[in-house]
Design a protein around this motif. Structure first.
Motif, short mmCIF file in Angstrom:
data_model
loop_
_atom_site.label_atom_id
_atom_site.label_comp_id
_atom_site.label_asym_id
_atom_site.label_seq_id
_atom_site.Cartn_x
_atom_site.Cartn_y
_atom_site.Cartn_z
N SER A 263 0.65 -1.29 0.11
CA SER A 263 0.07 0.03 0.06
C SER A 263 0.99 1.27 -0.09
O SER A 263 0.36 2.35 0.11
CB SER A 263 -0.82 -0.03 1.09
OG SER A 263 -0.18 -0.12 2.40
N TRP A 264 2.12 1.03 -0.04
CA TRP A 264 3.18 2.20 -0.21
C TRP A 264 3.32 2.69 -1.54
O TRP A 264 2.87 1.94 -2.54
CB TRP A 264 4.54 2.06 0.32
CG TRP A 264 4.65 1.84 2.04
CD1 TRP A 264 3.63 1.14 2.69
CD2 TRP A 264 5.53 2.39 2.70
NE1 TRP A 264 3.91 1.40 4.04
CE2 TRP A 264 5.34 1.99 4.18
CE3 TRP A 264 6.89 2.79 2.67
CZ2 TRP A 264 5.94 2.38 4.96
CZ3 TRP A 264 7.54 3.14 3.60
CH2 TRP A 264 7.21 3.05 5.06
N LEU A 265 3.64 3.84 -2.05
CA LEU A 265 3.91 4.26 -3.30
C LEU A 265 5.18 3.90 -3.83
O LEU A 265 6.16 4.23 -3.11
CB LEU A 265 3.73 5.92 -3.05
CG LEU A 265 2.64 6.60 -2.62
CD1 LEU A 265 2.68 7.98 -2.83
CD2 LEU A 265 1.21 5.99 -3.23
N ARG A 266 5.28 3.40 -4.97
CA ARG A 266 6.49 3.14 -5.76
C ARG A 266 6.90 4.41 -6.55
O ARG A 266 6.22 5.00 -7.04
CB ARG A 266 6.37 1.95 -6.75
CG ARG A 266 7.38 1.83 -7.67
CD ARG A 266 8.54 1.37 -6.99
NE ARG A 266 8.82 -0.04 -6.88
CZ ARG A 266 10.00 -0.58 -6.54
NH1 ARG A 266 10.90 0.05 -6.02
NH2 ARG A 266 9.69 -2.11 -6.31
N GLY A 267 8.23 4.68 -6.27
CA GLY A 267 8.84 6.06 -7.02
C GLY A 267 10.16 5.71 -7.15
O GLY A 267 11.03 5.60 -6.32
N GLY A 268 10.60 5.09 -8.70
CA GLY A 268 11.90 4.83 -8.91
C GLY A 268 12.23 3.55 -8.27
O GLY A 268 11.53 2.73 -8.12
N LYS A 269 13.44 3.55 -7.53
CA LYS A 269 13.97 2.54 -6.87
C LYS A 269 13.52 2.11 -5.50
O LYS A 269 13.67 1.49 -4.55
CB LYS A 269 15.44 2.48 -6.79
CG LYS A 269 16.05 3.64 -6.13
CD LYS A 269 17.61 3.92 -5.98
CE LYS A 269 18.25 4.71 -5.43
NZ LYS A 269 17.94 6.08 -5.67
N SER A 270 12.64 3.11 -4.91
CA SER A 270 12.09 3.33 -3.59
C SER A 270 10.88 3.01 -3.43
O SER A 270 9.96 3.28 -4.09
CB SER A 270 12.77 4.21 -2.80
OG SER A 270 14.12 4.25 -2.71
N CYS A 271 10.16 2.65 -2.17
CA CYS A 271 8.80 2.58 -1.61
C CYS A 271 8.68 3.83 -0.72
O CYS A 271 9.58 4.06 0.12
CB CYS A 271 8.44 1.28 -1.19
SG CYS A 271 8.67 0.01 -2.30
N TYR A 272 7.54 4.53 -0.77
CA TYR A 272 7.45 5.96 0.34
C TYR A 272 5.79 5.66 0.75
O TYR A 272 5.19 5.28 0.47
CB TYR A 272 7.46 6.93 -0.62
CG TYR A 272 8.61 7.42 -1.61
CD1 TYR A 272 9.80 7.92 -0.89
CD2 TYR A 272 8.93 6.60 -2.80
CE1 TYR A 272 10.81 8.34 -1.43
CE2 TYR A 272 10.33 6.87 -3.55
CZ TYR A 272 11.13 7.49 -2.74
OH TYR A 272 12.31 7.91 -3.66
N LEU A 273 6.04 6.20 1.80
CA LEU A 273 4.76 6.42 2.74
C LEU A 273 4.55 8.04 3.25
O LEU A 273 5.63 8.56 3.84
CB LEU A 273 4.68 5.72 3.90
CG LEU A 273 3.34 6.07 4.87
CD1 LEU A 273 2.14 5.72 4.37
CD2 LEU A 273 3.87 5.32 6.22
#
Length: 593
Positions: free
Chosen positions: A300-310
């Motif tokens: 449920s986190w966001l994918r952006g490039g090489k990482s996951c974000y919350l």
């Protein structure tokens, strides 16, 4: 899994819930009994997953929740209902009409938070009490289906269908013309002749077409099914090979190429026939009804490039508290390492409040450092007339809605952004376990997931539908695989005691146990440990079930058990353009916030 996605086609690839969540009623639900928390702590834990405490919006949801809670070993769960001059839901869409109180609420001594018990009854409790909790978030469908009198589209849980008008003879088209007509109906949303890729697709289409039942009259509708390239090899419009177990042929398709019966029509009951492609018929067009959500391994986190974000929303925290929140989720506060990541962060709609980053005064008090103690590079940091170190105590850094950085007191409270690295080349999808060169999926141990042996085959195929992968019921072929399955069973909440379907059966020859899938090895007696079985009780126990410790039993194929699916490890990883990932993450963020 090798996928190439272009920035022009940000359309639905896979709508799914993260590992450990349940998908139902167009929502994702997490039932947490491991952590016993007070109401505020429970809500914070949900926010760490881009969710909130569950709300109940209708009777169907209430009844479904009541069934699920019976399966867990806990007395009560926190939900998203709290008394604030009146009982108020934390998320939009809740309806207090569907609350069945358990001799409550009595609001005894400020019992202002609501819990649900295993029987689906509700009570007001002290907000500081320690309970399990249920998180949820919606899988947005958006307004992807056209509406209006001139656009007769029907929306199901995941798709939009256009059924051609029956009385307008000018709209009876050949297969090629119907294909063109569907493609032009909504080109920006990839409309096309209908396909059947899952069991749910078939049920939806049968339900829609059944409304046109006419006694003794079979009405044909064009589908995207055809074998125009290779006789006998049926594919859909996108050249995906048709799943034969889903197709209900009226009569077995002709293999005589001279008959030119190369295109498929569907009748009201869902049966399919192959006919000549120049035949004039009705047709059904389809497109996705879901907002774009490509599962890129971040849950449920966001994918952006090489990482996951919350983006931590809701309650605000000090820098140290925010850092601990990220750490508890296996992540760290935001760290910008390259220009692509900088551009993505600056493009997010961060809202009016600031968010803590991982940037803080370096240990030597000179300059700034990220969580890994690397020096903050001004190429990646856009200061807002800062840092000014007002009062000499502004040692922590937040980012605001313009993507500008400001230094703040570390005990100030604001939102936060967590991040963790995630490689694309994860060979098994979320929810699957890898052993050697195979991936395994064990269905949730809840009797609502108990299905027949035949249904288990379809469930396994549905799990990977649309991904150019194949999956099938478990077959234990060697010692390594046996050890993996034992470990998988032991990890299930029920320890594997209630039984899981395998591919083992003696349907072809009584007493001779083989795997249904021909590509599997002949069963090895050293790997198939029968528990005083098979005994063929009742004379119809023809399918194999595996229990904890690897013991097998013969069972009636039409009885309900859980199931284990397996599939080969996918290819060399996911190949997706960074620009596409960033745009997709933005669309997902819009759906979540």
């Amino acid at each position: 899994m090798d996928i190439t996605v272009h920035s022009q086609s940000l359309y639905t690839y896979n709508i799914s819930c993260p590992d450990g969540w349940q998908k139902a009623l167009n929502n994702c639900y997490l039932f947490n009994v491991k952590d016993q928390l007070n109401w505020n702590e429970a809500r914070t834990e949900c926010s760490l997953r881009n969710a909130d405490l569950m709300v109940i919006g209708n009777k169907q949801e209430r009844d479904w929740i009541a069934i699920q809670t019976e399966s867990y070993n806990t007395d009560e769960w926190w939900i998203g209902l709290r008394y604030m001059t009146k009982w108020t839901w934390v998320q939009y869409g809740g309806n207090t009409r569907y609350i069945t109180w358990r001799n409550e609420p009595d609001n005894y001594d400020e019992q202002d938070c609501c819990a649900i018990n295993e029987y689906g009854l509700f009570s007001d409790e002290y907000c500081k009490s320690k309970l399990g909790f249920i998180c949820s978030y919606p899988l947005k469908r958006g307004d992807f289906c056209p509406s209006g009198d001139n656009s007769p589209w029907f929306m199901t849980d995941s798709a939009c269908y256009f059924i051609s008008p029956l009385l307008n003879i000018s709209l009876h088209l050949s297969w090629q013309d119907a294909k063109t007509y569907c493609a032009n109906l909504s080109p920006s949303k990839s409309s096309q002749l209908m396909s059947v890729t899952t069991y749910d697709n078939m049920l939806s289409l049968k339900s829609l077409l059944s409304t046109y039942d006419t006694a003794g009259v079979l009405l044909p509708w064009w589908t995207g099914l055809n074998d125009q390239s290779v006789e006998g090899k049926y594919v859909w419009i996108d050249n995906t090979e048709a799943n034969g177990t889903l197709l209900q042929w009226d009569v077995a398709p002709s293999l005589d190429r001279s008959q030119n019966r190369n295109c498929g029509v569907m009748y009201q009951g869902g049966s399919i026939d192959d006919v000549t492609c120049d035949k004039r018929a009705h047709y059904v067009c389809e497109m996705s009804a879901m907002q774009g959500h490509l599962n890129l391994g971040c849950g449920s986190w966001l994918r952006g490039g090489k990482s996951c974000y919350l983006l931590g929303k809701g309650k605000e925290y000090t820098w140290q508290q925010a850092s601990q929140k990220c750490s508890s989720a296996g992540a760290h506060l935001l760290q910008i390492d390259d220009l692509d990541e900088k551009a993505w962060i600056e493009g997010l709609s961060l809202g009016p409040s600031g968010y803590w980053t991982g940037l803080a005064r370096a240990q030597n008090k000179y300059g700034w450092a990220w969580p890994d103690q690397s020096t903050g590079n001004d190429t990646f940091i856009k200061w807002s007339q800062e840092p000014n170190n007002s009062g000499g105590i502004e040692d922590c850094v937040a980012i605001n809605k313009q993507g500008l950085y400001v230094d703040k007191r570390c005990d100030a409270k604001t939102g936060y952004i967590c991040e963790y690295a995630k490689a694309y080349d994860q060979p098994c999808m979320p929810g699957w376990t890898q052993c050697e060169q195979s991936c395994y999926y064990a269905s949730p141990s809840n009797w609502s997931y108990a299905i027949t042996w035949y249904e288990a085959e379809q469930k396994c195929m549905d799990l990977v539908a649309g991904k150019s992968l194949s999956a099938y019921r478990l077959a234990v072929n060697d010692k390594t695989e046996q050890a993996c399955i034992l470990k998988t069973l032991a990890a299930q909440p029920n320890g594997g005691m209630d039984g899981y379907w395998t591919d083992l059966n003696d349907l072809q020859f009584k007493g001779i146990w083989r795997y249904w899938l021909e590509s599997n090895n002949e069963p090895n007696n050293d790997l198939i440990t029968w528990a005083r079985e098979p005994n063929n009780a009742g004379g119809n126990e023809n399918c194999g079930v595996i229990y904890n410790q690897g013991y097998f039993n013969d069972a009636d194929c039409s009885v309900g058990y859980y199931y284990i699916c397996e599939r080969p490890v996918a290819g060399a990883g996911v190949n997706i353009k960074v620009s596409t990932i960033l745009l997709m993450s933005l669309s997902v963020l819009t759906a979540i916030l």
